[in-house]
Design a protein around this motif. Structure first.
Motif, PDB file in Angstrom:
ATOM      1  N   LEU A  21       0.827  -1.210   0.000  1.00  0.00           N
ATOM      2  CA  LEU A  21       0.000   0.000   0.000  1.00  0.00           C
ATOM      3  C   LEU A  21       0.860   1.257   0.000  1.00  0.00           C
ATOM      4  O   LEU A  21       0.538   2.247  -0.675  1.00  0.00           O
ATOM      5  N   ALA A  22       1.968   1.206   0.741  1.00  0.00           N
ATOM      6  CA  ALA A  22       2.866   2.368   0.780  1.00  0.00           C
ATOM      7  C   ALA A  22       3.486   2.622  -0.590  1.00  0.00           C
ATOM      8  O   ALA A  22       3.554   3.765  -1.059  1.00  0.00           O
ATOM      9  N   LEU A  23       3.942   1.532  -1.237  1.00  0.00           N
ATOM     10  CA  LEU A  23       4.519   1.679  -2.587  1.00  0.00           C
ATOM     11  C   LEU A  23       3.479   2.177  -3.582  1.00  0.00           C
ATOM     12  O   LEU A  23       3.783   3.011  -4.446  1.00  0.00           O
ATOM     13  N   LEU A  24       2.241   1.662  -3.452  1.00  0.00           N
ATOM     14  CA  LEU A  24       1.161   2.111  -4.337  1.00  0.00           C
ATOM     15  C   LEU A  24       0.865   3.588  -4.126  1.00  0.00           C
ATOM     16  O   LEU A  24       0.676   4.339  -5.088  1.00  0.00           O
ATOM     17  N   ALA A  25       0.867   4.011  -2.867  1.00  0.00           N
ATOM     18  CA  ALA A  25       0.615   5.421  -2.558  1.00  0.00           C
ATOM     19  C   ALA A  25       1.717   6.310  -3.134  1.00  0.00           C
ATOM     20  O   ALA A  25       1.451   7.363  -3.718  1.00  0.00           O
ATOM     21  N   VAL A  26       2.974   5.870  -2.988  1.00  0.00           N
ATOM     22  CA  VAL A  26       4.107   6.633  -3.536  1.00  0.00           C
ATOM     23  C   VAL A  26       3.996   6.718  -5.060  1.00  0.00           C
ATOM     24  O   VAL A  26       4.230   7.778  -5.658  1.00  0.00           O
ATOM     25  N   PHE A  27       3.645   5.576  -5.691  1.00  0.00           N
ATOM     26  CA  PHE A  27       3.497   5.557  -7.148  1.00  0.00           C
ATOM     27  C   PHE A  27       2.415   6.526  -7.609  1.00  0.00           C
ATOM     28  O   PHE A  27       2.602   7.275  -8.576  1.00  0.00           O
ATOM     29  N   LEU A  28       1.281   6.531  -6.916  1.00  0.00           N
ATOM     30  CA  LEU A  28       0.172   7.416  -7.285  1.00  0.00           C
ATOM     31  C   LEU A  28       0.548   8.889  -7.108  1.00  0.00           C
ATOM     32  O   LEU A  28       0.192   9.733  -7.936  1.00  0.00           O
ATOM     33  N   VAL A  29       1.283   9.170  -6.029  1.00  0.00           N
ATOM     34  CA  VAL A  29       1.729  10.552  -5.802  1.00  0.00           C
ATOM     35  C   VAL A  29       2.685  10.992  -6.906  1.00  0.00           C
ATOM     36  O   VAL A  29       2.573  12.093  -7.456  1.00  0.00           O
ATOM     37  N   LEU A  30       3.639  10.111  -7.253  1.00  0.00           N
ATOM     38  CA  LEU A  30       4.589  10.437  -8.320  1.00  0.00           C
ATOM     39  C   LEU A  30       3.885  10.571  -9.667  1.00  0.00           C
ATOM     40  O   LEU A  30       4.229  11.447 -10.471  1.00  0.00           O
ATOM     41  N   LEU A  31       2.891   9.716  -9.912  1.00  0.00           N
ATOM     42  CA  LEU A  31       2.144   9.782 -11.160  1.00  0.00           C
ATOM     43  C   LEU A  31       1.375  11.095 -11.256  1.00  0.00           C
ATOM     44  O   LEU A  31       1.358  11.738 -12.323  1.00  0.00           O
ATOM     45  N   TYR A  32       0.766  11.503 -10.145  1.00  0.00           N
ATOM     46  CA  TYR A  32       0.025  12.774 -10.149  1.00  0.00           C
ATOM     47  C   TYR A  32       0.986  13.943 -10.330  1.00  0.00           C
ATOM     48  O   TYR A  32       0.695  14.884 -11.074  1.00  0.00           O
ATOM     49  N   TRP A  33       2.153  13.861  -9.652  1.00  0.00           N
ATOM     50  CA  TRP A  33       3.138  14.934  -9.822  1.00  0.00           C
ATOM     51  C   TRP A  33       3.589  15.027 -11.272  1.00  0.00           C
ATOM     52  O   TRP A  33       3.684  16.124 -11.826  1.00  0.00           O
ATOM     53  N   TYR A  34       3.849  13.878 -11.883  1.00  0.00           N
ATOM     54  CA  TYR A  34       4.262  13.882 -13.289  1.00  0.00           C
ATOM     55  C   TYR A  34       3.171  14.467 -14.181  1.00  0.00           C
ATOM     56  O   TYR A  34       3.442  15.218 -15.118  1.00  0.00           O
ATOM     57  N   SER A  35       1.907  14.118 -13.896  1.00  0.00           N
ATOM     58  CA  SER A  35       0.793  14.532 -14.755  1.00  0.00           C
ATOM     59  C   SER A  35       0.509  16.024 -14.685  1.00  0.00           C
ATOM     60  O   SER A  35      -0.157  16.571 -15.563  1.00  0.00           O
ATOM     61  N   THR A  36       1.024  16.701 -13.652  1.00  0.00           N
ATOM     62  CA  THR A  36       0.732  18.131 -13.494  1.00  0.00           C
ATOM     63  C   THR A  36       1.984  18.998 -13.423  1.00  0.00           C
ATOM     64  O   THR A  36       1.872  20.227 -13.418  1.00  0.00           O
ATOM     65  N   SER A  37       3.170  18.384 -13.376  1.00  0.00           N
ATOM     66  CA  SER A  37       4.400  19.149 -13.139  1.00  0.00           C
ATOM     67  C   SER A  37       4.738  20.126 -14.254  1.00  0.00           C
ATOM     68  O   SER A  37       5.435  21.113 -14.021  1.00  0.00           O
ATOM     69  N   ALA A  38       4.255  19.863 -15.466  1.00  0.00           N
ATOM     70  CA  ALA A  38       4.596  20.734 -16.596  1.00  0.00           C
ATOM     71  C   ALA A  38       3.666  21.933 -16.726  1.00  0.00           C
ATOM     72  O   ALA A  38       3.871  22.785 -17.592  1.00  0.00           O
ATOM     73  N   PHE A  39       2.651  22.016 -15.862  1.00  0.00           N
ATOM     74  CA  PHE A  39       1.597  23.006 -16.057  1.00  0.00           C
ATOM     75  C   PHE A  39       1.782  24.273 -15.235  1.00  0.00           C
ATOM     76  O   PHE A  39       0.806  24.968 -14.929  1.00  0.00           O
ATOM     77  N   SER A  40       3.013  24.589 -14.865  1.00  0.00           N
ATOM     78  CA  SER A  40       3.263  25.826 -14.124  1.00  0.00           C
ATOM     79  C   SER A  40       4.085  26.832 -14.929  1.00  0.00           C
ATOM     80  O   SER A  40       4.313  27.951 -14.468  1.00  0.00           O
ATOM     81  N   LYS A  41       4.508  26.440 -16.128  1.00  0.00           N
ATOM     82  CA  LYS A  41       5.396  27.298 -16.914  1.00  0.00           C
ATOM     83  C   LYS A  41       4.726  28.603 -17.322  1.00  0.00           C
ATOM     84  O   LYS A  41       5.311  29.681 -17.212  1.00  0.00           O
ATOM     85  N   LEU A  42       3.481  28.523 -17.804  1.00  0.00           N
ATOM     86  CA  LEU A  42       2.787  29.730 -18.246  1.00  0.00           C
ATOM     87  C   LEU A  42       2.498  30.664 -17.079  1.00  0.00           C
ATOM     88  O   LEU A  42       2.667  31.880 -17.191  1.00  0.00           O
ATOM     89  N   SER A  43       2.058  30.106 -15.979  1.00  0.00           N
ATOM     90  CA  SER A  43       1.735  30.929 -14.806  1.00  0.00           C
ATOM     91  C   SER A  43       2.966  31.651 -14.281  1.00  0.00           C
ATOM     92  O   SER A  43       2.883  32.791 -13.815  1.00  0.00           O
ATOM     93  N   ARG A  44       4.129  30.981 -14.358  1.00  0.00           N
ATOM     94  CA  ARG A  44       5.362  31.586 -13.837  1.00  0.00           C
ATOM     95  C   ARG A  44       5.740  32.853 -14.595  1.00  0.00           C
ATOM     96  O   ARG A  44       6.380  33.740 -14.037  1.00  0.00           O
ATOM     97  N   VAL A  45       5.371  32.936 -15.868  1.00  0.00           N
ATOM     98  CA  VAL A  45       5.694  34.138 -16.653  1.00  0.00           C
ATOM     99  C   VAL A  45       4.477  35.046 -16.822  1.00  0.00           C
ATOM    100  O   VAL A  45       4.483  35.970 -17.639  1.00  0.00           O
TER     101      VAL A  45
END
Length: 278
Positions: A21-45
């Motif tokens: 369960l811990a590994l699954l939780a870590v995987f889901l967190v990393l997957l969510y981070w990956y799925s949204t990590s690129a979406f701050s570039k426009l806001s930053r500028v």
């Protein structure tokens, strides 16, 4: 089995479940981070944009088509705004003054287009895909084709395609029935390209099964909502290498058709008299 053994076995099972369960939780967190990590570039500028969805960004924003959606985007988010397709960022500029500055004053800073990942040769060697010095070299070779004299020679060919368009529109006008005018203009554009670039005279509206017409339509058919393309946009680092490994039979056939069409046009040109050469 003694109670101590049962407790030890239960403890091991609980530990195993906890780790899973811990590994699954870590995987889901990393997957969510990956799925949204690129979406701050426009806001930053400081560029406004619609709220992106994980993995696909603003893909669903364009379900009505690119023209309607861009108009809506500019209306809601201003003359300089942006959006995401997959993890890739796009900036939309609709201010005439800024467009002029980008395309004229500061053009040296904007010579390269988006780097194509899914396009293969020979399209990869086209002016739309070339970059830096290679782009400048090919552009210098193509520039004479757009001289005043050459453009004047194209005018009769374009007028001929216009006459075909008007004849086709007259049929619809006489029938007083509703029709898709965008399809008529698509056919007109195809007729002009075929006539001017390939030396091929086709009435694509009346001859939709002509090989040139069919292959051109296949070449430009693209939907952003195909499952494979959504996977590519979501996981480009996995999908793009896989697609490069597996051959694309349809793309190979298209490339072969247009390369042969160009070779035929060159041979035909060499056989013509100087007064007949396009």
């Amino acid at each position: 089995m003694e109670p101590v053994d049962l407790l030890a076995l239960a403890s091991r099972k609980m530990n195993s479940t906890t780790v899973t369960l811990a590994l699954l939780a870590v995987f889901l967190v990393l997957l969510y981070w990956y799925s949204t990590s690129a979406f701050s570039k426009l806001s930053r500028v400081g560029i406004r944009h619609p709220p992106p969805l994980p993995f696909i960004g603003n893909l669903l924003f364009f379900h009505e088509g690119f023209w309607e959606s861009h108009t809506k985007l500019i209306t809601e988010y201003g003359p300089v705004c942006g959006y995401y397709i997959g993890r890739q960022m796009f900036v939309v500029v609709s201010s005439p003054e800024m467009i002029k500055q980008i395309l004229v004053t500061d053009f040296s800073n904007f010579t390269n287009r988006t780097k194509p990942n899914l396009i293969s040769k020979p399209m990869l060697d086209s002016l739309l895909c070339l970059r830096d010095d290679r782009w400048k070299y090919v552009r210098s070779l193509l520039t004479p084709a757009f001289s005043d004299t050459k453009l004047k020679e194209m005018t009769p060919l374009i007028n001929q395609a216009c006459d075909i368009l008007l004849c086709n529109l007259k049929v619809y006008a006489d029938s007083s029935k509703a029709f898709d005018i965008q399809r008529c203009y698509n056919c007109f554009t195809l007729d002009v390209v075929g006539s001017v670039a390939f030396g091929t005279e086709v009435d694509s509206q009346k001859n939709p099964d002509d090989p040139f017409v069919k292959n051109c339509r296949t070449l430009f058919e693209m939907s952003l909502f195909k499952p494979l393309l959504i996977l590519i946009l979501s996981f480009p680092f996995i999908m793009i290498p896989l697609l490069r490994i597996f051959p694309n039979k349809k793309q190979k056939e298209l490339n072969g058709f247009f390369i042969q069409a160009i070779k035929n046009a060159i041979v035909y040109r060499h056989q013509q008299d100087a007064s007949e050469v396009r």
